[in-house]
Design a protein around this motif. Sequence first.
Motif, PDB file in Angstrom:
ATOM      1  N   UNK A  60       0.825  -1.214   0.000  1.00 38.48           N
ATOM      2  CA  UNK A  60       0.000   0.000   0.000  1.00 38.48           C
ATOM      3  C   UNK A  60       0.863   1.271   0.000  1.00 38.48           C
ATOM      4  N   UNK A  61       2.160   1.090  -0.212  1.00 33.24           N
ATOM      5  CA  UNK A  61       3.089   2.226  -0.273  1.00 33.24           C
ATOM      6  C   UNK A  61       3.801   2.233  -1.621  1.00 33.24           C
ATOM      7  N   UNK A  62       4.301   3.393  -1.983  1.00 32.95           N
ATOM      8  CA  UNK A  62       5.095   3.503  -3.207  1.00 32.95           C
ATOM      9  C   UNK A  62       6.213   4.511  -2.991  1.00 32.95           C
ATOM     10  N   UNK A  63       7.187   4.477  -3.885  1.00 38.11           N
ATOM     11  CA  UNK A  63       8.278   5.444  -3.821  1.00 38.11           C
ATOM     12  C   UNK A  63       8.012   6.569  -4.814  1.00 38.11           C
ATOM     13  N   UNK A  64       8.271   7.793  -4.392  1.00 35.53           N
ATOM     14  CA  UNK A  64       8.169   8.952  -5.304  1.00 35.53           C
ATOM     15  C   UNK A  64       9.425   9.799  -5.147  1.00 35.53           C
ATOM     16  N   UNK A  65       9.761  10.563  -6.197  1.00 36.83           N
ATOM     17  CA  UNK A  65      10.877  11.501  -6.050  1.00 36.83           C
ATOM     18  C   UNK A  65      10.346  12.764  -5.369  1.00 36.83           C
ATOM     19  N   UNK A  66      11.223  13.733  -5.107  1.00 36.14           N
ATOM     20  CA  UNK A  66      10.787  14.875  -4.303  1.00 36.14           C
ATOM     21  C   UNK A  66      10.010  15.921  -5.110  1.00 36.14           C
ATOM     22  N   UNK A  67       9.745  15.605  -6.391  1.00 39.24           N
ATOM     23  CA  UNK A  67       8.775  16.399  -7.154  1.00 39.24           C
ATOM     24  C   UNK A  67       7.444  15.654  -7.239  1.00 39.24           C
ATOM     25  N   UNK A  68       7.332  14.544  -6.506  1.00 44.91           N
ATOM     26  CA  UNK A  68       6.073  13.801  -6.458  1.00 44.91           C
ATOM     27  C   UNK A  68       5.861  12.836  -7.617  1.00 44.91           C
ATOM     28  N   UNK A  69       6.919  12.574  -8.395  1.00 48.76           N
ATOM     29  CA  UNK A  69       6.770  11.647  -9.526  1.00 48.76           C
ATOM     30  C   UNK A  69       6.994  10.212  -9.067  1.00 48.76           C
ATOM     31  N   UNK A  70       6.157   9.302  -9.602  1.00 49.63           N
ATOM     32  CA  UNK A  70       6.244   7.892  -9.219  1.00 49.63           C
ATOM     33  C   UNK A  70       7.582   7.298  -9.620  1.00 49.63           C
ATOM     34  N   UNK A  71       8.180   6.523  -8.704  1.00 51.13           N
ATOM     35  CA  UNK A  71       9.409   5.794  -9.022  1.00 51.13           C
ATOM     36  C   UNK A  71       9.109   4.309  -9.168  1.00 51.13           C
ATOM     37  N   UNK A  82       2.238  15.959  -3.340  1.00 52.89           N
ATOM     38  CA  UNK A  82       3.002  17.204  -3.495  1.00 52.89           C
ATOM     39  C   UNK A  82       3.184  17.949  -2.184  1.00 52.89           C
ATOM     40  N   UNK A  83       2.201  17.834  -1.285  1.00 51.79           N
ATOM     41  CA  UNK A  83       2.300  18.535   0.001  1.00 51.79           C
ATOM     42  C   UNK A  83       3.343  17.860   0.902  1.00 51.79           C
ATOM     43  N   UNK A  84       3.570  16.570   0.689  1.00 55.40           N
ATOM     44  CA  UNK A  84       4.629  15.862   1.430  1.00 55.40           C
ATOM     45  C   UNK A  84       5.993  16.217   0.852  1.00 55.40           C
ATOM     46  N   UNK A  85       6.126  16.078  -0.465  1.00 58.62           N
ATOM     47  CA  UNK A  85       7.452  16.246  -1.075  1.00 58.62           C
ATOM     48  C   UNK A  85       7.936  17.683  -0.931  1.00 58.62           C
ATOM     49  N   UNK A  86       7.020  18.631  -0.889  1.00 56.77           N
ATOM     50  CA  UNK A  86       7.415  20.027  -0.694  1.00 56.77           C
ATOM     51  C   UNK A  86       8.158  20.186   0.644  1.00 56.77           C
ATOM     52  N   UNK A  87       7.719  19.453   1.669  1.00 54.86           N
ATOM     53  CA  UNK A  87       8.357  19.554   2.988  1.00 54.86           C
ATOM     54  C   UNK A  87       9.752  18.928   2.971  1.00 54.86           C
ATOM     55  N   UNK A  88       9.903  17.800   2.277  1.00 54.67           N
ATOM     56  CA  UNK A  88      11.237  17.170   2.192  1.00 54.67           C
ATOM     57  C   UNK A  88      12.202  18.021   1.375  1.00 54.67           C
ATOM     58  N   UNK A  89      11.654  18.685   0.346  1.00 54.33           N
ATOM     59  CA  UNK A  89      12.519  19.555  -0.473  1.00 54.33           C
ATOM     60  C   UNK A  89      13.014  20.738   0.340  1.00 54.33           C
ATOM     61  N   UNK A  90      12.103  21.341   1.096  1.00 54.72           N
ATOM     62  CA  UNK A  90      12.454  22.559   1.814  1.00 54.72           C
ATOM     63  C   UNK A  90      13.304  22.299   3.046  1.00 54.72           C
ATOM     64  N   UNK A  91      13.006  21.175   3.734  1.00 53.03           N
ATOM     65  CA  UNK A  91      13.718  20.886   4.990  1.00 53.03           C
ATOM     66  C   UNK A  91      14.534  19.597   4.848  1.00 53.03           C
ATOM     67  N   UNK A 148      -8.762  21.700  -4.324  1.00 50.35           N
ATOM     68  CA  UNK A 148      -8.275  20.482  -4.971  1.00 50.35           C
ATOM     69  C   UNK A 148      -7.014  20.798  -5.777  1.00 50.35           C
ATOM     70  N   UNK A 149      -6.637  22.081  -5.822  1.00 52.16           N
ATOM     71  CA  UNK A 149      -5.461  22.496  -6.581  1.00 52.16           C
ATOM     72  C   UNK A 149      -4.236  22.456  -5.663  1.00 52.16           C
ATOM     73  N   UNK A 150      -3.506  21.354  -5.695  1.00 54.33           N
ATOM     74  CA  UNK A 150      -2.380  21.170  -4.761  1.00 54.33           C
ATOM     75  C   UNK A 150      -1.229  22.113  -5.084  1.00 54.33           C
ATOM     76  N   UNK A 151      -1.119  22.531  -6.348  1.00 52.31           N
ATOM     77  CA  UNK A 151      -0.085  23.498  -6.716  1.00 52.31           C
ATOM     78  C   UNK A 151      -0.327  24.813  -5.986  1.00 52.31           C
ATOM     79  N   UNK A 152      -1.585  25.228  -5.999  1.00 48.14           N
ATOM     80  CA  UNK A 152      -1.974  26.490  -5.341  1.00 48.14           C
ATOM     81  C   UNK A 152      -1.731  26.393  -3.828  1.00 48.14           C
ATOM     82  N   UNK A 153      -2.139  25.265  -3.257  1.00 47.02           N
ATOM     83  CA  UNK A 153      -1.985  25.081  -1.814  1.00 47.02           C
ATOM     84  C   UNK A 153      -0.509  25.042  -1.418  1.00 47.02           C
TER      85      UNK A 153
END
Length: 209
Positions: A60-71, A82-91, A148-153
């Motif tokens: 039930x898990x998957x790997x993604x890069x820090x831009x949220x793309x599926x690996x 995207x809301x998760x990966x934004x935090x890993x990118x910044x911190x 629903x616009x995660x880019x905006x959020x």
Amino acid sequence: MSVSAIDFESAARALADTGRDLAARGWTPATSSNFSMRLDESSCAITISGRDKGRLGVDDFMRVDLDGRALDPGKKPSAETLLHTQLYRRFPEAGAVLHTHSLVQTVASRLFEADGFVELAGYELLKAFRGFETHDAMMRVPVFPNTQDMGELSHAVDSLFDAEVPMQAYLISGHGVYTWGRDLAETRRHLEAIEFLLACELELRRHRR
Ligand SMILES: [Zn+2]
């Protein structure tokens, strides 16, 4: 970078255990919520959307890069990735992110949306948050309008980080909370603290009426 790599299966198992606990508390109703852990400098493990968070397995898990793309081929990340990966990118020190939809989080987010934040002050438990060493600290938990616009959020979240607003969690109105920490244990502590403190604020409002 102080990140020590962790393998995908260990991360998935640790997050599944956490999911079981959070689901038992009723914080992840109706397959909502999502959890992630950093794997290394450029990827994280995250829940696939639509799964029962109390019954997660490694699949039930998957790997993604820090831009949220599926690996992982054939697996599709949820929009909120995207809301998760934004935090890993910044911190670079961020090791885990938990997002839940409890009743307390949802009600508090709606009640405080017009203010744009919940101000938490005078609580011993503020010490549970990294960077808030004393009980007389004050923490503002931002409340963003739901979309629903995660880019905006993620843009709105980023602009508060750019303004160096000290925070370890934020709310999305009518939706839930995001919190993060150096590792899963710290992130859980932040989540439990924010849930408790929001419950205190709701209770205080009831008594002040
Ligand atoms: Zn959500």
